[in-house]
Design a protein around this motif. Sequence first.
Motif, short mmCIF file in Angstrom:
data_model
loop_
_atom_site.label_atom_id
_atom_site.label_comp_id
_atom_site.label_asym_id
_atom_site.label_seq_id
_atom_site.Cartn_x
_atom_site.Cartn_y
_atom_site.Cartn_z
N LEU A 184 3.70 -20.50 4.89
CA LEU A 184 2.37 -20.12 5.30
C LEU A 184 1.34 -21.25 4.96
O LEU A 184 1.23 -21.61 3.78
CB LEU A 184 1.99 -18.75 4.69
N GLY A 214 1.85 -10.10 2.53
CA GLY A 214 2.67 -9.53 3.74
C GLY A 214 3.15 -8.06 3.39
O GLY A 214 3.98 -7.93 2.37
N GLY A 216 5.57 -6.22 4.89
CA GLY A 216 6.65 -5.80 5.43
C GLY A 216 7.68 -5.42 4.66
O GLY A 216 7.41 -5.12 3.56
N TYR A 217 9.00 -5.55 4.90
CA TYR A 217 10.02 -4.94 4.25
C TYR A 217 10.27 -5.87 2.74
O TYR A 217 10.40 -5.01 1.90
CB TYR A 217 11.43 -5.27 4.90
N ILE A 218 10.17 -7.13 2.95
CA ILE A 218 10.47 -7.83 1.53
C ILE A 218 9.21 -7.41 0.59
O ILE A 218 9.50 -7.26 -0.67
CB ILE A 218 10.50 -9.16 1.69
N GLU A 221 9.37 -3.80 -0.79
CA GLU A 221 10.58 -3.37 -1.51
C GLU A 221 10.37 -4.19 -3.05
O GLU A 221 10.48 -3.56 -3.94
CB GLU A 221 11.63 -4.00 -0.97
N GLU A 237 -2.38 -7.89 3.35
CA GLU A 237 -1.72 -7.66 4.67
C GLU A 237 -2.90 -8.02 5.79
O GLU A 237 -3.94 -7.58 5.97
CB GLU A 237 -1.42 -6.19 4.82
N TYR A 238 -2.33 -8.96 6.64
CA TYR A 238 -3.23 -9.24 7.69
C TYR A 238 -3.61 -8.27 8.63
O TYR A 238 -4.70 -8.10 9.08
CB TYR A 238 -2.41 -10.60 8.53
N PRO A 244 4.66 -3.47 10.10
CA PRO A 244 4.60 -3.51 11.72
C PRO A 244 5.95 -3.50 12.22
O PRO A 244 6.99 -3.67 11.85
CB PRO A 244 4.08 -5.11 11.79
N ALA A 269 -6.35 -8.34 5.67
CA ALA A 269 -6.70 -9.41 4.75
C ALA A 269 -5.82 -10.76 5.00
O ALA A 269 -4.77 -10.61 4.42
CB ALA A 269 -6.44 -8.90 3.17
N VAL A 271 -4.20 -14.14 4.53
CA VAL A 271 -4.37 -15.02 3.58
C VAL A 271 -4.27 -16.49 4.00
O VAL A 271 -3.79 -16.65 4.97
CB VAL A 271 -3.05 -14.91 2.63
N ALA A 313 5.90 -12.97 1.61
CA ALA A 313 6.69 -12.40 2.31
C ALA A 313 6.02 -12.11 3.61
O ALA A 313 5.84 -10.91 4.18
CB ALA A 313 6.98 -11.19 1.42
N GLY A 315 7.60 -13.00 6.51
CA GLY A 315 8.57 -13.11 7.72
C GLY A 315 9.73 -14.31 7.19
O GLY A 315 9.54 -14.97 6.47
N LEU A 362 16.15 -9.11 12.25
CA LEU A 362 16.76 -9.81 11.14
C LEU A 362 17.49 -8.96 10.35
O LEU A 362 16.78 -8.46 9.34
CB LEU A 362 15.84 -10.78 10.49
N LEU A 363 18.67 -8.40 10.63
CA LEU A 363 19.31 -7.37 9.91
C LEU A 363 20.63 -7.96 9.61
O LEU A 363 21.30 -8.31 10.60
CB LEU A 363 18.99 -6.00 10.47
N VAL A 393 16.04 -0.05 7.78
CA VAL A 393 15.95 0.65 6.52
C VAL A 393 14.93 -0.17 5.66
O VAL A 393 15.48 -1.15 5.43
CB VAL A 393 17.04 1.49 5.84
P1 NAD Z 1 7.98 -8.88 8.01
O1 NAD Z 1 7.79 -9.59 9.34
O2 NAD Z 1 8.64 -7.76 7.86
O3 NAD Z 1 6.55 -8.88 7.37
C1 NAD Z 1 5.71 -9.79 7.18
C2 NAD Z 1 4.05 -9.33 7.13
O4 NAD Z 1 3.36 -10.46 6.60
C3 NAD Z 1 3.81 -8.78 8.38
O5 NAD Z 1 2.99 -7.35 8.45
C4 NAD Z 1 2.66 -9.65 8.80
O6 NAD Z 1 1.34 -9.11 9.35
C5 NAD Z 1 2.10 -10.03 7.45
N1 NAD Z 1 1.38 -11.63 7.62
C6 NAD Z 1 1.77 -12.77 8.42
N2 NAD Z 1 0.86 -13.47 7.93
C7 NAD Z 1 0.02 -13.08 6.98
C8 NAD Z 1 -1.19 -13.69 6.31
N3 NAD Z 1 -1.54 -14.79 6.40
N4 NAD Z 1 -1.76 -12.88 5.44
C9 NAD Z 1 -1.63 -11.59 5.11
N5 NAD Z 1 -0.24 -11.10 5.46
C10 NAD Z 1 0.19 -11.77 6.59
O7 NAD Z 1 8.79 -9.95 7.00
P2 NAD Z 1 9.35 -10.05 5.58
O8 NAD Z 1 9.04 -8.63 4.98
O9 NAD Z 1 8.85 -11.19 5.21
O10 NAD Z 1 10.78 -9.72 5.96
C11 NAD Z 1 11.42 -10.76 6.69
C12 NAD Z 1 12.40 -10.24 7.72
O11 NAD Z 1 13.71 -9.96 6.77
C13 NAD Z 1 12.26 -9.20 8.52
O12 NAD Z 1 12.48 -9.29 9.86
C14 NAD Z 1 13.04 -7.85 7.87
O13 NAD Z 1 13.50 -7.27 8.93
C15 NAD Z 1 13.94 -8.46 7.11
N6 NAD Z 1 14.46 -7.78 6.09
C16 NAD Z 1 14.86 -6.45 6.12
C17 NAD Z 1 15.13 -5.82 4.87
C18 NAD Z 1 15.72 -4.27 5.21
O14 NAD Z 1 16.47 -3.96 6.13
N7 NAD Z 1 15.62 -3.57 4.19
C19 NAD Z 1 14.54 -6.07 3.72
C20 NAD Z 1 14.12 -7.39 3.59
C21 NAD Z 1 13.94 -8.14 4.80
#
Ligand code: NAD
Length: 509
Positions: A184, A214, A216-218, A221, A237-238, A244, A269, A271, A313, A315, A362-363, A393
């Motif tokens: 980023l 972020g 998201g999943y990472i 978790e 989170e943006y 999402p 928010a 970043v 985290a 993406g 990405l699974l 999940v």
């Molecule tokens: P993600 O894409 O799931 O989430 C990233 C989040 O970061 C989004 O909500 C996005 O809006 C936010 N974001 C982006 N730019 C930003 C900024 N400048 N400031 C603040 N927020 C911002 O990505 P991830 O959590 O990094 O996961 C990556 C990939 O790995 C995903 O595709 C996910 O499916 C996969 N993953 C899956 C699992 C699982 O299956 N349990 C676990 C971990 C990761």
Amino acid sequence: MPHHDLITAREPMPHHDLIVIGAGPGGYVAAIRAAQLGLDVACVEQERALGGTCLRIGCIPSKALLESSAQFVTAKEGLAEHGVRARSVELDLPALLKRKEQVVGGLTKGVEALFKRNKITRYNGHGRLAGPGRVDVIQSATEQRAGESGAANTRSREAAPAAGRIQLQAKHVILATGSKSAPLAGVELDQDRIGTSTEALSYPAVPRHLVVIGAGYIGLELGSVWRRLGAKVTVLEYLDRILPGTDDELAAEALKLFKRQGLEFQLGARVTAARAGQADAGGKRARDRNAADPCVVEHEGGEPIRCDRVLLAVGRVPNTDDLRLDTVGIALDEKGRIPIDDHFATSAAGVYAIGDVVRGPLLAHKAEDEGIACVERIVTGYGHVNYDAIPAVCYTEPEIAAVGKTEEQLKAAGVDYRKGVFQFRGNGRARAMGHVDGKVKILADAKTDRILGVHIIGPRAGDLIAEAAAAIEFGASSEDLARCSHAHPTLAECLKEAALAVDARAIHA
Ligand code: NAD
């Protein structure tokens, strides 16, 4: 298992029916299936340990940490309601991290054993294309030394000059090189205070204040892990929502529950910068690692935040580093992915690609399914993945799981649907367990009753979703699911009740 650690250019050029580049869940499963189907298979992997991101620095270590941290919280706060008194519960972080390493070590060795059993030739080094039917394996001096000593090598291939190369030939090549954390702009990763999920799996001490970029999943978790272990965790989170792509209703419920657990959120928010060390008047940074909060995170949602650790985290992006795709004329798409047709074939004859390096979610299990379908297609002419039946999940507490379409997707597509919802609090087993938060939601076609989407937030949602994925795969209706006998008392009864609720006839609602 032939294991080529020390490679010299003088050796004759080995030939295989199939070479898989990358030994993650996509690559190693493809290699095993191909060997089962009688091919002479080789797999090129640059890390010493097999299993890819998922096994080494992704799904598995994060699940080990989620499990251990959940046990800690239960021991500290959850036993009293069961009439169990536990005094002076303490965290032993080194032991917790060691257990995680043992879980990972056991599984990566397991993949090694599977390779051996299936007579798959393993090449340790960086694999790259070298023209039609040709693959080069490049080894750095570091890798050769690691190979000699048998030590784990986690350093990047670029760390040392190329010291060896072996040229391979193959009828078919599968590219399964996975993905890497997306950078980023403005966030200065230092692999220490400011890092990605890789660092967040091994913090040497519980952070005082962890800022997660972020939701998201990472982020959710690993944010959950460190929150449970005692850190203050702020998630930036943006978007104006978390998770999402997840069904809106479930994401909103998840946000409420996470806040109750003490996770702090700032939505909207974006970043814009994060750095470790304070800027002085002259704009120079004093990297005072001893300061309580050496990091600062700037975002568009308010004041900069000071903290001692930052987890980026936002993406992941396809990993196509130095694959020499140009040697066979493959051009990446606008998102940096390798373009493929419906059968995983790239534009180059005999070269296929699967998993995170191509389109789709990405699974790990999606990559595995693609690996198997790709190989079966090569050998038998048939091979198929049903992308409508791939579950996802998020392993937070509670877990969030989904398969098929969300309500938002159905609305956008103009599909007329009926909805059945059942709350876990109406389920006897959930009550006995003391995990009553959450619900199951089933979306079925209004005319045909075919199940189009299932969304679960609640205990063991990740296991429960398997039934829903099977139902969608078999083209089941909500009536089919409702008529299936479900053991009592189990959490799975919530699926049956939600299926009944599609027709407004749930029993325990
Ligand atoms: P993600 O894409 O799931 O989430 C990233 C989040 O970061 C989004 O909500 C996005 O809006 C936010 N974001 C982006 N730019 C930003 C900024 N400048 N400031 C603040 N927020 C911002 O990505 P991830 O959590 O990094 O996961 C990556 C990939 O790995 C995903 O595709 C996910 O499916 C996969 N993953 C899956 C699992 C699982 O299956 N349990 C676990 C971990 C990761």
